[in-house]
Structures are given as C-alpha cells and as structure tokens.
Design an enzyme around this catalytic site. Structure first.
Site, PDB file in Angstrom:
ATOM      1  N   HIS A  10      35.858  -7.175   6.947  1.00  0.00           N
ATOM      2  CA  HIS A  10      35.486  -6.355   8.106  1.00  0.00           C
ATOM      3  C   HIS A  10      34.251  -5.218   7.853  1.00  0.00           C
ATOM      4  O   HIS A  10      34.538  -4.280   8.720  1.00  0.00           O
ATOM      5  CB  HIS A  10      36.583  -5.771   8.864  1.00  0.00           C
ATOM      6  CG  HIS A  10      37.898  -6.783   9.068  1.00  0.00           C
ATOM      7  ND1 HIS A  10      38.058  -7.811  10.133  1.00  0.00           N
ATOM      8  CD2 HIS A  10      38.803  -6.827   8.152  1.00  0.00           C
ATOM      9  CE1 HIS A  10      39.159  -8.393   9.760  1.00  0.00           C
ATOM     10  NE2 HIS A  10      39.356  -8.053   8.429  1.00  0.00           N
TER      11      HIS A  10
ATOM     12  N   SER B 227       7.048   4.495   6.191  1.00  0.00           N
ATOM     13  CA  SER B 227       6.874   4.528   7.562  1.00  0.00           C
ATOM     14  C   SER B 227       5.530   5.326   7.782  1.00  0.00           C
ATOM     15  O   SER B 227       5.319   6.279   7.082  1.00  0.00           O
ATOM     16  CB  SER B 227       7.952   5.157   8.117  1.00  0.00           C
ATOM     17  OG  SER B 227       7.512   5.800   9.289  1.00  0.00           O
TER      18      SER B 227
ATOM     19  N   LYS C 213      11.048   7.700   4.363  1.00  0.00           N
ATOM     20  CA  LYS C 213      11.300   6.095   4.495  1.00  0.00           C
ATOM     21  C   LYS C 213      10.784   5.256   3.585  1.00  0.00           C
ATOM     22  O   LYS C 213       9.612   5.393   3.046  1.00  0.00           O
ATOM     23  CB  LYS C 213      11.076   5.615   6.175  1.00  0.00           C
ATOM     24  CG  LYS C 213      11.815   6.396   7.114  1.00  0.00           C
ATOM     25  CD  LYS C 213      13.096   5.892   7.403  1.00  0.00           C
ATOM     26  CE  LYS C 213      13.265   4.515   7.917  1.00  0.00           C
ATOM     27  NZ  LYS C 213      12.983   4.657   9.342  1.00  0.00           N
TER      28      LYS C 213
ATOM     29  N   GLU D 155      14.402  -7.701   5.729  1.00  0.00           N
ATOM     30  CA  GLU D 155      14.352  -7.716   7.119  1.00  0.00           C
ATOM     31  C   GLU D 155      13.737  -8.953   7.715  1.00  0.00           C
ATOM     32  O   GLU D 155      14.301  -9.970   8.648  1.00  0.00           O
ATOM     33  CB  GLU D 155      13.961  -6.695   8.154  1.00  0.00           C
ATOM     34  CG  GLU D 155      14.617  -5.452   7.545  1.00  0.00           C
ATOM     35  CD  GLU D 155      13.730  -4.195   8.155  1.00  0.00           C
ATOM     36  OE1 GLU D 155      13.862  -3.864   9.399  1.00  0.00           O
ATOM     37  OE2 GLU D 155      13.428  -3.470   7.133  1.00  0.00           O
TER      38      GLU D 155
END
Ligand code: ARG
Length: 481
Positions: free
Chosen positions: A179, A300, A306, A313
């Site tokens: 979970h 970024s 970042k 992704e």
C-alpha cells in the site's frame, strides 16, 4: 455560428493547410476542391509509412524469384536480372536516392515499378504466383519478427543491469512496502531481482510469440493459392520461417501475430512503467532512496534546485501509446470477414509507433538502471522507521514463548504503541518497558529488531535474506552470463 461553412474561414483553413504542407508538394493543399481521384489516392496511399518494410519486401521478392527459377517458372537469366535490380533498389533506398511515389500507393508497387524501369520485362515476371496480399503479410511478419528479436536482446541487457545492481546490493537494507506504506525491511538487491523476474517473463513472452508467428504466408497468393507449381517450403526456408502457413485464406488475413506481439509489448511496457514510477518516487527529495546522474535527469528552467527524472516519467507514459496500439489493431481486426480487406493496411502504423516507443523505453531503462546509485544510509534509516520490525517481534513471541500468533500480534501492537509514545524505534525500547507488556520477553529479542536482522531472517526460498538474494544472483549469472 456556422463557422464550418463560412467561405472566408474555409479559404483561411485551406491556406493554412497549404502553408503547413508546402504548396504544390501534395494534393491536399486544395483538399476542399479535391477530385474523387485525388481523395481516393489520399486515403489509399500507404507509402508514407510502409516504406519501412522495404528491406523485408526485397528479401521476400528475392526468395520468391529464386524459387520461381528453381521451379522452372521463370528463367535463371530473369532471376539474375531481378536480383541485380532489387539489390540496386535496396541501395537506392538505403542511401536516400530512391524516389518514392504516392501515385504508386505502397512499398510493393514502388519497388516493382522501379524494378521494371531498371530491367524491363523480367521485372514484370517477379509477381508470378504471388499477390500483394501474401506479399504484405510476409513483409510485415518479417518486420515484426525482427523487432521481437531486438526486444529479446534489449531485455537481456536490462536484466543484466538489474542483476549488476542486485549483486552490488544483496545486503543493502531498504523498506519494503505494501500500500506504499512501510511494511517490512527488504534488500535492495531483492527489489531489483523482482523486476528482473518480470522482464524475464516478458522476454519469454516475446520468444513464445516468435515461435508461433514464424510461419510463411508467401505463396498463399491473393487468397486461394496458385496454379503455378511453386515451392512454398523453399521460400519459407529462405526467409527463416519454420514452415509455410497451412491455409492460404488464413495466411493473407491473419494479423494475430502482430496483436500478440503488441500484447506482449503492452505487458512489458506496464512493467517498465512500474519501475519508472518507483524511480520517480525514489529520486524525490522526500525519499532520496536513489540518485541519478545528469545523464538521465534534467534541470528546471526556473527552479535551480530541481533534478527531474524525465526519462523515468517518459518511460512511465509510453505504455499509453503501446496499449493504445493494441486496442487500435484489435478493433481494426474485429469483425473482418475473410480474406484480405484494405482495413488491414491500418495494421502498420500502430505497430511501428508502439515498437519504436518500446525500443526507446527499454534502451533508456537499461541505461537508467545502470546509472542509478542507491543511497544506502538513507535506505537503512527509512528501513528502520515506521516500526518495520513489528512482525519480527510478533514472530519472536511465537517462536520463543509459544504464543499463538493472534495473541503475539496483540502484544506487539501494545509495544508498538508504547514506542510511538516514547518517540523511539522498536530496537531502542528498554527491556523493562517491553517486559511491562509481556513478562516473558528476554534480551534475545533485540537480535531480531534491527532491519538487517529482520531481512536476514527471511531465508525461505525466494525470500529477501541476503543469503537467498545471493543464491538468486548466482542463478541468474549462470543464465545471463
Ligand atoms: N498496402 C497494402 C496493405 O498494406 C498492400 C496489400 C494490398 N492488397 C490489395 N489487394 N489491395 O495492406
């Protein structure tokens, strides 16, 4: 508003299309006044994408003409001219000098027309005892088969990268989740091998698919076979097929080989997306379980701190177009009567697109897995959090005090609540505190309360103990080299 029928607006749209396509290059610059002939060509043409089958088309034609000559259907001289011409065409296509023509519809007619241009009458004899229906079925099968072989090799590479990570991390402790909540400590190597197992099954799915699909449609002709004394075994063998397909109607109308390959690709892409998702989570500032180098991350444009896991992704997202392709082709094939229908020309683009995506995804994932560095301190710290050894405490009570597991579960719950109140991990609790809940607990309990002890105790076959992980690593080393 009736924008769609507004004349001025329509002229604008036409201009827009002309600008995009480059006026004069295509006929759809004037799509609103296109003649029926132009529209027919626009919907019928496939050379824009089926040119990817050129190599397979030439191989199929060479095998066919060889066989025609061997059977005395064409002369050896014509066969030689055909081979010579096809080889030259192959070179023209490879070096970009071949002039593909929309008027000639598809790759088969483009190549055949060029062959006739080059060698004259002999070129016209190539299509004896054959139809574009068995020709395209053969070409596409060969193309898909080539990709299946490539996926097998790519998956082997990915498995090797996972195996290297597993071997280097047989005793790197990390939290195991259910979970997405901390459950029990596991080893990083064990986690890597879980993916290795999945990709091994993907690889064997591609191999199974290849075995089933490796039959030759060539010689089925349009749908019914041919009166010429052809030798289908000979062409099958020349093209590396195990045997000719046994039913000519099936041979020209079967596309389940592509569906099966897409299904295997979809499952593989789903596995890639799961691993991608873990990498996205693991590289986040909140987790910091692993780090990736600049090779597989981007910065970024606005937030200097970042480091985004873009590759992960994008691989995570590729599953969308791959499953989309499976759906698309399944629906194209659904309800099609035997034998060939032009609907089947719609088989190629989804497969090309899906396989390109999978090829890239597998390559990027293999690179990313190799690039990944687990942050061992952080993993160990996280492994000890959230009372992850509570099950070990319960198991200790069962094994040492002969307590029924349900009672042990209850006692453990009370001790966990105590640790939570004190803001401590289980192994940091004092013995008297634990004994205040269950008098039988002894010093020995601390042996099982650390994450490493917990993981190390799970020595059942396939379990997470470093000793077991090492056994699996050895097993895979023998298989993968
Ligand atoms: N371009 C066609 C396809 O991809 C080739 C077969 C055409 N056959 C025919 N009978 N029109 O399916």
């Amino acid at each position: 508003m009736r924008i769609a029928f507004d004349k001025e607006n329509m002229d604008d749209m036409t201009k827009d299309i002309k600008n995009k396509t480059g006026e004069g290059q295509t006929m759809w610059g004037g799509r609103f006044s296109a003649s029926p002939g132009e529209l027919m060509q626009a919907i019928n043409v496939s050379i824009g994408f089926d040119r990817r089958l050129a190599e397979q088309d030439i191989a199929g034609s060479k095998a066919h003409s060889d066989m025609l000559a061997a059977q005395g259907i064409i002369t050896a001289k014509d066969r030689d001219a055909i081979h010579q011409g096809l080889d030259e065409i192959g070179e023209e296509i490879a070096n970009g000098t071949f002039a593909f023509s929309d008027e000639l519809e598809d790759i088969h007619l483009n190549i055949e027309a060029r062959l006739k241009e080059k060698i004259g009458e002999a070129g016209g004899r190539l299509h004896t005892g054959r139809s574009r229906n068995d020709q395209v079925a053969t070409d596409f099968r060969l193309w898909v088969r080539g990709k299946l072989d490539m996926f097998e090799a790519q998956l082997t590479k990915l498995m090797q990268a996972l195996l290297d990570q597993a071997e280097a991390n047989t005793d790197t402790i990390m939290p195991g989740f259910t979970h997405l909540q901390s459950a029990q400590p596991v080893t990083f190597g064990h986690h890597m091998l879980a993916y290795l197992e999945m990709f091994a099954r993907d690889r064997s799915r591609f191999a199974d698919c290849r075995t089933r699909m490796n039959e030759s449609p060539l010689g089925a002709a349009a749908l019914a076979g041919t009166p010429y004394p052809i030798n289908r075994d000979m062409t099958a063998e020349a093209l590396g097929f195990d045997r000719p397909m046994a039913n000519s109607l099936d041979a020209v109308s079967a596309r389940d080989f592509a569906l099966e390959a897409l299904a295997a690709a979809s499952i593989c892409a789903a596995h890639l997306s799961r691993l991608s998702e873990e990498i996205v989570i693991w590289t986040s500032a909140q987790f910091q379980f692993v780090s990736l180098t600049d090779a597989f991350t981007t910065g970024s444009s606005i937030m200097p701190q970042k480091r985004n896991p873009d590759a992960a992704e994008l691989i995570r997202a590729k599953v969308g177009r791959i499953v989309g392709a499976l759906t698309s082709l399944t629906i194209v094939m659904k309800g099609l009567p035997l034998a060939y229908s032009k609907d089947m020309q719609e088989d190629k683009e989804p497969v090309f697109d899906a396989f390109d995506a999978l090829e890239l995804g597998l390559a990027a994932m293999a690179g990313m897995v190799a690039d990944m560095t687990p942050n061992k301190d952080r993993l160990a710290e996280a492994a000890g959090a959230a009372f992850s050894t509570a099950t070990d405490l319960a198991d200790w009570l069962v094994m040492n005090l002969n307590m029924p597991f349900r009672d042990a579960h209850h006692v453990t719950g009370t001790i966990v609540a105590m640790a939570e109140n004190q803001g401590k991990t289980l192994d940091a609790l004092s013995l008297p505190d634990m004994q205040s809940v269950e008098a039988g607990i002894t010093d020995d309990v601390f042996r099982v309360l650390t994450p490493l002890a917990s993981a190390s105790s799970r020595t059942s076959y396939g379990g997470t103990a470093p000793s077991e992980v090492m056994k699996q690593v050895k097993r895979w080393r023998d298989v993968l080299l």
